[in-house]
Scaffold this motif. Sequence first.
Motif, short mmCIF file in Angstrom:
data_model
loop_
_atom_site.label_atom_id
_atom_site.label_comp_id
_atom_site.label_asym_id
_atom_site.label_seq_id
_atom_site.Cartn_x
_atom_site.Cartn_y
_atom_site.Cartn_z
N PHE A 31 0.84 -1.19 0.00
CA PHE A 31 0.00 0.00 0.00
C PHE A 31 0.88 1.24 0.00
O PHE A 31 1.86 1.31 0.70
CB PHE A 31 -0.87 0.02 1.25
CG PHE A 31 -2.25 -0.54 1.06
CD1 PHE A 31 -2.52 -1.46 0.08
CD2 PHE A 31 -3.28 -0.12 1.87
CE1 PHE A 31 -3.78 -1.97 -0.10
CE2 PHE A 31 -4.55 -0.62 1.71
CZ PHE A 31 -4.80 -1.55 0.72
N ASN A 35 -3.25 4.85 -1.36
CA ASN A 35 -4.12 3.75 -0.94
C ASN A 35 -4.67 3.97 0.46
O ASN A 35 -5.86 3.75 0.71
CB ASN A 35 -3.36 2.42 -0.99
CG ASN A 35 -2.91 2.06 -2.37
OD1 ASN A 35 -1.78 2.36 -2.73
ND2 ASN A 35 -3.78 1.45 -3.14
N TYR A 36 -3.82 4.40 1.36
CA TYR A 36 -4.27 4.65 2.73
C TYR A 36 -5.24 5.84 2.79
O TYR A 36 -6.20 5.81 3.55
CB TYR A 36 -3.08 4.90 3.66
CG TYR A 36 -2.33 3.63 3.99
CD1 TYR A 36 -2.93 2.62 4.73
CD2 TYR A 36 -1.03 3.43 3.56
CE1 TYR A 36 -2.25 1.46 5.04
CE2 TYR A 36 -0.35 2.27 3.85
CZ TYR A 36 -0.96 1.29 4.59
OH TYR A 36 -0.29 0.13 4.88
N LEU A 38 -7.29 6.79 0.34
CA LEU A 38 -8.56 6.32 -0.20
C LEU A 38 -9.31 5.44 0.79
O LEU A 38 -10.53 5.55 0.95
CB LEU A 38 -8.33 5.54 -1.50
CG LEU A 38 -7.99 6.37 -2.73
CD1 LEU A 38 -7.56 5.47 -3.88
CD2 LEU A 38 -9.18 7.20 -3.15
N PHE A 39 -8.58 4.56 1.47
CA PHE A 39 -9.22 3.69 2.45
C PHE A 39 -9.77 4.50 3.62
O PHE A 39 -10.87 4.23 4.10
CB PHE A 39 -8.21 2.64 2.95
CG PHE A 39 -8.85 1.48 3.62
CD1 PHE A 39 -9.48 0.50 2.89
CD2 PHE A 39 -8.84 1.37 5.00
CE1 PHE A 39 -10.09 -0.57 3.51
CE2 PHE A 39 -9.44 0.30 5.64
CZ PHE A 39 -10.07 -0.69 4.88
N SER A 40 -9.04 5.51 4.05
CA SER A 40 -9.53 6.39 5.13
C SER A 40 -10.76 7.15 4.68
O SER A 40 -11.72 7.29 5.46
CB SER A 40 -8.44 7.37 5.54
OG SER A 40 -7.30 6.70 5.99
N ALA A 42 -12.91 6.16 2.51
CA ALA A 42 -14.02 5.19 2.47
C ALA A 42 -14.58 4.95 3.87
O ALA A 42 -15.80 4.90 4.05
CB ALA A 42 -13.54 3.88 1.86
N LEU A 43 -13.71 4.81 4.85
CA LEU A 43 -14.19 4.60 6.22
C LEU A 43 -14.98 5.81 6.73
O LEU A 43 -16.02 5.65 7.37
CB LEU A 43 -13.02 4.31 7.15
CG LEU A 43 -12.35 2.94 6.97
CD1 LEU A 43 -11.17 2.81 7.92
CD2 LEU A 43 -13.34 1.82 7.18
N TYR A 75 -18.59 1.26 0.32
CA TYR A 75 -18.32 -0.18 0.26
C TYR A 75 -17.99 -0.70 -1.14
O TYR A 75 -17.11 -1.54 -1.31
CB TYR A 75 -19.52 -0.97 0.78
CG TYR A 75 -19.64 -1.03 2.28
CD1 TYR A 75 -18.66 -1.62 3.06
CD2 TYR A 75 -20.76 -0.50 2.92
CE1 TYR A 75 -18.78 -1.68 4.44
CE2 TYR A 75 -20.88 -0.56 4.30
CZ TYR A 75 -19.89 -1.15 5.05
OH TYR A 75 -20.00 -1.21 6.40
N ILE A 79 -13.58 1.53 -1.37
CA ILE A 79 -12.72 0.48 -0.78
C ILE A 79 -12.07 -0.38 -1.85
O ILE A 79 -10.85 -0.60 -1.81
CB ILE A 79 -13.48 -0.36 0.26
CG1 ILE A 79 -13.68 0.47 1.52
CG2 ILE A 79 -12.73 -1.65 0.58
CD1 ILE A 79 -14.40 -0.25 2.63
N ALA A 82 -9.32 1.58 -3.39
CA ALA A 82 -8.14 1.67 -2.51
C ALA A 82 -7.32 0.38 -2.57
O ALA A 82 -6.09 0.42 -2.47
CB ALA A 82 -8.56 1.95 -1.08
N LEU A 83 -7.98 -0.74 -2.72
CA LEU A 83 -7.26 -2.01 -2.78
C LEU A 83 -6.59 -2.25 -4.13
O LEU A 83 -5.52 -2.85 -4.22
CB LEU A 83 -8.21 -3.18 -2.49
CG LEU A 83 -8.79 -3.22 -1.09
CD1 LEU A 83 -9.84 -4.30 -0.99
CD2 LEU A 83 -7.71 -3.44 -0.05
#
Length: 93
Positions: A31, A35-36, A38-40, A42-43, A75, A79, A82-83
């Motif tokens: 990552f 990526n981090y 985008l994941f943040s 999304a959360l 979801y 996410i 980000a992956l």
Amino acid sequence: MADEIRIRKFSALMSTKKVKKAGQLFESWAFGKINYLLFSAALILILAGYVIMARGSVNSFQSLTLAPIMLFLGYIVVIPLALIYREKSKTDK
């Protein structure tokens, strides 16, 4: 005796190939900063969706339309993005 030597050489060769493949797999899924982020995002989007859903009345625009759209985007879109996202390296050009 010769068969045993061939079997040992073969097993040693296969074990080194497995180690190389495993190392390549983990290096390709590292990552990055994006990526981090985008994941943040999304959360945060998912948490905001649940909060909006809980705050709105049962038959309101917030509970029936806005919150499900935010949850869907978090979801199903952000996410996985980000992956999957990977920055282009100098060797990918």
